[in-house]
Design an enzyme around this catalytic site. Structure first.
Site, PDB file in Angstrom:
ATOM      1  N   GLU A  85       5.133  29.274 -32.236  1.00  0.00           N
ATOM      2  CA  GLU A  85       5.722  29.068 -30.897  1.00  0.00           C
ATOM      3  C   GLU A  85       6.615  30.241 -30.505  1.00  0.00           C
ATOM      4  O   GLU A  85       7.574  30.567 -31.219  1.00  0.00           O
ATOM      5  CB  GLU A  85       6.532  27.767 -30.895  1.00  0.00           C
ATOM      6  CG  GLU A  85       7.100  27.422 -29.522  1.00  0.00           C
ATOM      7  CD  GLU A  85       7.813  26.073 -29.483  1.00  0.00           C
ATOM      8  OE1 GLU A  85       7.456  25.168 -30.257  1.00  0.00           O
ATOM      9  OE2 GLU A  85       8.741  25.935 -28.676  1.00  0.00           O
ATOM     10  N   LYS A 280      13.221  17.741 -32.169  1.00  0.00           N
ATOM     11  CA  LYS A 280      12.026  18.607 -32.249  1.00  0.00           C
ATOM     12  C   LYS A 280      12.473  20.058 -32.258  1.00  0.00           C
ATOM     13  O   LYS A 280      11.963  20.889 -33.002  1.00  0.00           O
ATOM     14  CB  LYS A 280      11.094  18.310 -31.063  1.00  0.00           C
ATOM     15  CG  LYS A 280       9.758  19.035 -31.128  1.00  0.00           C
ATOM     16  CD  LYS A 280       9.782  20.428 -30.540  1.00  0.00           C
ATOM     17  CE  LYS A 280       8.410  21.073 -30.599  1.00  0.00           C
ATOM     18  NZ  LYS A 280       8.428  22.486 -30.243  1.00  0.00           N
ATOM     19  N   ASP A 296       6.836  21.576 -48.411  1.00  0.00           N
ATOM     20  CA  ASP A 296       5.969  20.607 -47.748  1.00  0.00           C
ATOM     21  C   ASP A 296       6.641  20.129 -46.447  1.00  0.00           C
ATOM     22  O   ASP A 296       7.511  19.256 -46.477  1.00  0.00           O
ATOM     23  CB  ASP A 296       5.742  19.450 -48.728  1.00  0.00           C
ATOM     24  CG  ASP A 296       4.852  18.361 -48.182  1.00  0.00           C
ATOM     25  OD1 ASP A 296       4.635  18.314 -46.960  1.00  0.00           O
ATOM     26  OD2 ASP A 296       4.383  17.548 -48.981  1.00  0.00           O
ATOM     27  N   HIS A 393      12.306  31.212 -22.093  1.00  0.00           N
ATOM     28  CA  HIS A 393      11.066  30.831 -22.760  1.00  0.00           C
ATOM     29  C   HIS A 393       9.870  31.526 -22.128  1.00  0.00           C
ATOM     30  O   HIS A 393       9.002  32.057 -22.826  1.00  0.00           O
ATOM     31  CB  HIS A 393      10.893  29.316 -22.688  1.00  0.00           C
ATOM     32  CG  HIS A 393       9.664  28.847 -23.393  1.00  0.00           C
ATOM     33  ND1 HIS A 393       9.564  28.817 -24.765  1.00  0.00           N
ATOM     34  CD2 HIS A 393       8.474  28.422 -22.919  1.00  0.00           C
ATOM     35  CE1 HIS A 393       8.372  28.396 -25.099  1.00  0.00           C
ATOM     36  NE2 HIS A 393       7.685  28.147 -23.998  1.00  0.00           N
TER      37      HIS A 393
HETATM   38  C1  MEV Z   1      10.936  23.394 -27.498  1.00  0.00           C
HETATM   39  O1  MEV Z   1      10.064  23.725 -28.547  1.00  0.00           O
HETATM   40  C2  MEV Z   1      12.216  22.787 -28.038  1.00  0.00           C
HETATM   41  C3  MEV Z   1      13.201  22.292 -26.969  1.00  0.00           C
HETATM   42  O2  MEV Z   1      12.566  21.361 -26.100  1.00  0.00           O
HETATM   43  C4  MEV Z   1      14.334  21.621 -27.725  1.00  0.00           C
HETATM   44  C5  MEV Z   1      15.325  20.901 -26.847  1.00  0.00           C
HETATM   45  O3  MEV Z   1      14.962  20.429 -25.757  1.00  0.00           O
HETATM   46  O4  MEV Z   1      16.469  20.751 -27.318  1.00  0.00           O
HETATM   47  C6  MEV Z   1      13.700  23.422 -26.124  1.00  0.00           C
END
Ligand code: MEV
Length: 440
Positions: A85, A280, A296, A393
């Protein structure tokens, strides 16, 4: 419709590929070419990869990036990250730099206990079972000596075994719930071997226990397996600084930033929809280091999310507060990691990644990985609560879009320059590349 195949695993690699391309692809030459272009010309290395798993037909590459300038407990690290990513490595590096100037990351391993269970069915009197367990426990441990000898020499081994009554959940269901210290090994094979031996001794001894009835003697072992839920294999990482020191590079004051940041964390603490995305982002950092160091990541993911839901509601793994003018941001997370065994001694890139990290012990790696998660979360929340995530991003994602349009190096150069001060979106890139192509 494709047909099932018998004996696929026994075919040679090239025959496997022949079958796959002939069964599933219209252009067999193209498909073969794609698979083969990822083979490694170093035959030994390719064989190593072939033998990691079964039915290997090619290699699946992920980029390995590095995030430098992590100051952790006064020591500087460059952290290896295997991830596909865009922006994750850049975000980690940015957060590292930010905290480098503010004292760095402070970390502490809280506990390192791992868990395994023998799940069994016993039809009879619990008091008798308890008497039997107390009596047989030393023998259960003794019978694993061949497995535990080396681990014990190094200071690890079986910590304890408990008998647990689970009959309120499922009729006649009990467990041997065992705890282990596996030191620098993740310990899955060690724990599972111990558990299978526990189960055998337990079952065999039940057959000759004089107080058991015939039915009670027939203990039925359902399964023996480690748990990836490791709430007592816990690490903490933290950053803190004066609130006024938070404002660098931001359009808002340190106070306003700290307030918004804490609000964002509070939202993730109470709102599961947000908590999942918040976590995430943390796992972007954690998985990338876990993968780079040959651990793992599925086990880590499963354990971490169970921990995030331990209070009955899924919640944030990180926390933040402002007290007496000091901003503190921390993570507490279960991480069962290894720096010996498994892939760590086998995969050349994993060996390299561990060397880059000064050959850490498992405890040190727990701390580094927790820091990667905290840094990632800091970077994400910093963007989300100030500029928004898309600005940075999409800039990082520009190269992926340009590659989708098969841009030449010259086109990439011109368009990267152009998008320095234009908003990146798929359609904007499409328009710009078309214009450029029409012009030339
Ligand atoms: C994207 O891979 C992760 C985010 O969505 C985490 C977040 O919203 O805190 C940017």
């Amino acid at each position: 419709m494709s047909k099932p195949i018998d004996g696929f695993s026994k075919l040679s690699k090239s025959k496997k590929i022949d079958w796959i391309v002939e069964t599933y692809f219209s252009n067999t030459d193209d498909a073969k070419e794609v698979l083969k272009q990822y083979w490694n010309s170093n035959k030994k290395l390719q064989q190593l990869h072939d033998e990691f798993i079964e039915n290997t037909i090619t290699n699946y590459y992920l980029p390995l990036g590095v995030a430098p300038n992590f100051l952790i407990n006064g020591k500087i690290y460059t952290i290896p990250m295997a991830i596909e990513e865009s922006s994750v490595v850049a975000a980690a590096s940015k957060a590292a730099k930010f905290w480098m100037d503010r004292g760095g990351f402070k970390t502490k391993v809280i506990s390192t206990t791992k868990i395994g269970q023998v799940h069994f069915i016993f039809k009879g009197d619990f008091e008798k079972l308890k008497t039997f367990f107390d009596l047989v426990k030393p023998k259960i441990i003794e019978d694993t000596k061949a497995i535990t000898k080396n681990m014990e020499k190094r200071g690890g081994g079986i910590i304890d075994i408990e008998l647990r009554d689970k009959t309120s959940d499922i009729g006649n269901y009990y467990q041997l719930h065992a705890s282990f210290e596996t030191l620098d090994a993740m310990g899955a094979n060690f724990i599972n071997s111990c558990l299978e031996q526990f189960a055998k001794t337990f079952k065999d001894e039940a057959q000759v226990f004089h107080l058991f009835s015939d039915e009670e003697k027939e203990i039925e072992v359902v399964m023996s397996i480690l748990s990836n839920y490791v709430p007592d294999c816990l690490v903490r990482a933290e950053v803190c600084c004066k609130v006024e020191d938070l404002n660098e590079g931001s359009t808002i004051s340190g106070e306003a930033f700290a307030k918004k940041f804490v609000q964002a964390v509070n939202i993730a603490e109470v709102e599961p929809f947000r908590a999942v995305t918040h976590n995430k982002g943390i796992m972007n950092g954690i998985d990338a280091v876990v993968l780079a160091t040959g651990n793992d990541f599925r086990a880590i993911e499963a354990g971490v999310h169970a921990y995030a839901a331990r209070k009955g509601k899924y919640s944030s793994l990180t926390h933040a507060k402002v007290e007496d003018g000091i901003f503190t941001f921390w993570i507490e997370i279960p991480l069962a990691l290894g720096t010996i065994g498994g892939l760590t001694g086998l995969h050349p890139l994993v060996k390299l990644a561990l060397e880059l990290l000064h050959k850490p012990s498992a405890k040190e790696l727990m701390q580094i990985v927790a820091v990667a998660g905290l840094a990632q979360n800091f970077a994400a929340l910093r963007s989300l609560t100030t500029t928004g995530i898309q600005q940075g991003h999409m800039k990082m994602h520009l190269m992926n879009i340009l590659n989708q349009f098969e841009a030449t190096n010259e086109e990439k150069k011109i368009l990267t320059e152009y998008f320095r001060n234009h908003t990146v979106s798929h359609s904007a890139v499409s328009e710009a590349i078309n214009k450029l192509r029409v012009k030339s």
